[in-house]
Design a protein around this motif. Structure first.
Motif, PDB file in Angstrom:
ATOM      1  N   GLU A  14      63.860  15.305  -2.062  1.00 16.79           N
ATOM      2  CA  GLU A  14      63.703  16.539  -1.800  1.00 16.79           C
ATOM      3  C   GLU A  14      63.714  16.428  -0.294  1.00 16.79           C
ATOM      4  O   GLU A  14      62.774  15.914   0.634  1.00 16.79           O
ATOM      5  CB  GLU A  14      62.414  17.173  -2.161  1.00 16.79           C
ATOM      6  N   ILE A  15      64.947  16.779   0.423  1.00 20.44           N
ATOM      7  CA  ILE A  15      65.119  16.702   1.961  1.00 20.44           C
ATOM      8  C   ILE A  15      64.205  18.044   2.352  1.00 20.44           C
ATOM      9  O   ILE A  15      64.839  19.128   2.035  1.00 20.44           O
ATOM     10  CB  ILE A  15      66.546  16.805   2.307  1.00 20.44           C
ATOM     11  N   LEU A  16      63.349  17.663   3.325  1.00 22.68           N
ATOM     12  CA  LEU A  16      62.426  18.748   3.873  1.00 22.68           C
ATOM     13  C   LEU A  16      63.411  19.548   5.071  1.00 22.68           C
ATOM     14  O   LEU A  16      63.900  19.073   5.799  1.00 22.68           O
ATOM     15  CB  LEU A  16      61.296  18.255   4.163  1.00 22.68           C
ATOM     16  N   GLU A  17      62.711  21.014   4.944  1.00 20.01           N
ATOM     17  CA  GLU A  17      63.387  21.747   6.246  1.00 20.01           C
ATOM     18  C   GLU A  17      63.145  21.171   7.333  1.00 20.01           C
ATOM     19  O   GLU A  17      62.147  20.593   7.460  1.00 20.01           O
ATOM     20  CB  GLU A  17      62.532  23.159   5.769  1.00 20.01           C
ATOM     21  N   GLY A  18      63.971  21.507   8.197  1.00 18.95           N
ATOM     22  CA  GLY A  18      63.919  20.854   9.483  1.00 18.95           C
ATOM     23  C   GLY A  18      64.698  19.234   9.808  1.00 18.95           C
ATOM     24  O   GLY A  18      64.570  18.955  10.887  1.00 18.95           O
ATOM     25  N   SER A  19      64.775  18.810   8.578  1.00 18.83           N
ATOM     26  CA  SER A  19      65.542  17.577   8.837  1.00 18.83           C
ATOM     27  C   SER A  19      66.696  17.642   9.297  1.00 18.83           C
ATOM     28  O   SER A  19      67.508  18.462   9.035  1.00 18.83           O
ATOM     29  CB  SER A  19      65.658  16.896   7.386  1.00 18.83           C
ATOM     30  N   GLU A  20      67.089  16.467   9.945  1.00 20.68           N
ATOM     31  CA  GLU A  20      68.391  16.501  10.746  1.00 20.68           C
ATOM     32  C   GLU A  20      69.470  15.856  10.032  1.00 20.68           C
ATOM     33  O   GLU A  20      69.128  14.714   9.409  1.00 20.68           O
ATOM     34  CB  GLU A  20      68.275  16.062  12.215  1.00 20.68           C
ATOM     35  N   LEU A  21      70.657  16.223  10.200  1.00 23.65           N
ATOM     36  CA  LEU A  21      71.865  15.351   9.803  1.00 23.65           C
ATOM     37  C   LEU A  21      72.877  15.234  10.861  1.00 23.65           C
ATOM     38  O   LEU A  21      73.279  15.961  11.644  1.00 23.65           O
ATOM     39  CB  LEU A  21      72.820  16.213   8.729  1.00 23.65           C
ATOM     40  N   LYS A  22      73.553  14.036  10.856  1.00 17.63           N
ATOM     41  CA  LYS A  22      74.629  13.502  11.699  1.00 17.63           C
ATOM     42  C   LYS A  22      75.893  14.485  11.731  1.00 17.63           C
ATOM     43  O   LYS A  22      76.234  14.885  10.594  1.00 17.63           O
ATOM     44  CB  LYS A  22      74.909  12.326  11.566  1.00 17.63           C
ATOM     45  N   LYS A  23      76.412  14.910  12.546  1.00 18.02           N
ATOM     46  CA  LYS A  23      77.352  15.801  12.550  1.00 18.02           C
ATOM     47  C   LYS A  23      78.704  15.083  12.219  1.00 18.02           C
ATOM     48  O   LYS A  23      79.259  15.470  11.297  1.00 18.02           O
ATOM     49  CB  LYS A  23      77.635  16.841  13.817  1.00 18.02           C
ATOM     50  N   GLU A  24      79.007  13.898  12.852  1.00 20.44           N
ATOM     51  CA  GLU A  24      79.986  13.136  12.617  1.00 20.44           C
ATOM     52  C   GLU A  24      80.134  12.516  11.195  1.00 20.44           C
ATOM     53  O   GLU A  24      78.766  11.996  10.864  1.00 20.44           O
ATOM     54  CB  GLU A  24      80.246  12.257  13.593  1.00 20.44           C
ATOM     55  N   ILE A  25      80.992  12.232  10.803  1.00 18.99           N
ATOM     56  CA  ILE A  25      81.144  11.789   9.361  1.00 18.99           C
ATOM     57  C   ILE A  25      82.231  10.504   9.422  1.00 18.99           C
ATOM     58  O   ILE A  25      83.160  10.776  10.201  1.00 18.99           O
ATOM     59  CB  ILE A  25      81.496  12.541   8.047  1.00 18.99           C
ATOM     60  N   SER A  26      81.899   9.422   8.742  1.00 14.87           N
ATOM     61  CA  SER A  26      82.824   8.216   8.729  1.00 14.87           C
ATOM     62  C   SER A  26      84.027   8.609   7.812  1.00 14.87           C
ATOM     63  O   SER A  26      84.158   9.473   7.181  1.00 14.87           O
ATOM     64  CB  SER A  26      82.052   7.237   8.092  1.00 14.87           C
ATOM     65  N   ALA A  27      85.152   7.949   8.301  1.00  8.29           N
ATOM     66  CA  ALA A  27      86.436   7.944   7.471  1.00  8.29           C
ATOM     67  C   ALA A  27      86.291   7.821   6.042  1.00  8.29           C
ATOM     68  O   ALA A  27      86.967   8.263   5.273  1.00  8.29           O
ATOM     69  CB  ALA A  27      87.462   7.101   8.106  1.00  8.29           C
ATOM     70  N   SER A  28      85.206   7.035   5.484  1.00  7.76           N
ATOM     71  CA  SER A  28      85.349   6.676   4.137  1.00  7.76           C
ATOM     72  C   SER A  28      84.104   7.431   3.462  1.00  7.76           C
ATOM     73  O   SER A  28      83.959   7.330   2.517  1.00  7.76           O
ATOM     74  CB  SER A  28      84.457   5.205   4.242  1.00  7.76           C
ATOM     75  N   PHE A  29      83.611   8.697   4.276  1.00 11.09           N
ATOM     76  CA  PHE A  29      82.840   9.612   3.753  1.00 11.09           C
ATOM     77  C   PHE A  29      83.347  10.394   2.379  1.00 11.09           C
ATOM     78  O   PHE A  29      84.535  10.732   2.544  1.00 11.09           O
ATOM     79  CB  PHE A  29      82.489  10.611   4.526  1.00 11.09           C
ATOM     80  N   PRO A  30      82.817  10.147   1.289  1.00 11.97           N
ATOM     81  CA  PRO A  30      83.500  10.662  -0.128  1.00 11.97           C
ATOM     82  C   PRO A  30      83.864  12.366   0.120  1.00 11.97           C
ATOM     83  O   PRO A  30      83.069  12.896   0.762  1.00 11.97           O
ATOM     84  CB  PRO A  30      82.388  10.431  -1.098  1.00 11.97           C
TER      85      PRO A  30
END
Length: 108
Positions: A23-39
């Motif tokens: 369960e990813i909690l509210e306020g958690s950050e995600l990287k904007k950039e994604i790798s070329a191999s990102f599904p």
């Protein structure tokens, strides 16, 4: 339930591990950039979450606006890091012990 974290120089995420899920909690950050191999399936899932306001842009990163249950530790770490990753290695407790070691009760 285990409280876990992913921390890098540019982001911080927090979650709860239970029944094989994160369960990813509210306020958690995600990287904007994604790798070329990102599904493609993960790209589509991210886009869906953005369109529905569950993920918002906070300037440097994206951020979860509410708690979100991911089906596995790796899916959750992939979502946060924007690349393929092993969630058993990337999710760690406050002492820095990986989820994989916590599950195996490995003290090495």
């Amino acid at each position: 339930m285990l409280r876990l974290y992913i921390k890098t120089l540019k982001l911080a995420a927090e979650g709860n591990y239970f029944e094989g899920k994160i369960e990813i909690l509210e306020g958690s950050e995600l990287k904007k950039e994604i790798s070329a191999s990102f599904p493609k399936s993960m790209i589509e899932k991210r886009e869906y979450l953005i369109q529905n306001g569950i993920i918002k842009d906070n300037g440097q990163n994206y951020i979860f606006t509410e708690n979100y249950i991911s089906k596995s530790p790796s899916e959750a770490s992939n979502m946060i890091l924007g690349t393929s990753s092993n969630g058993m290695l990337y999710w760690k407790n406050k002492d820095g012990k990986s989820l994989g070691k916590l599950i195996l009760n490995d003290d090495e």
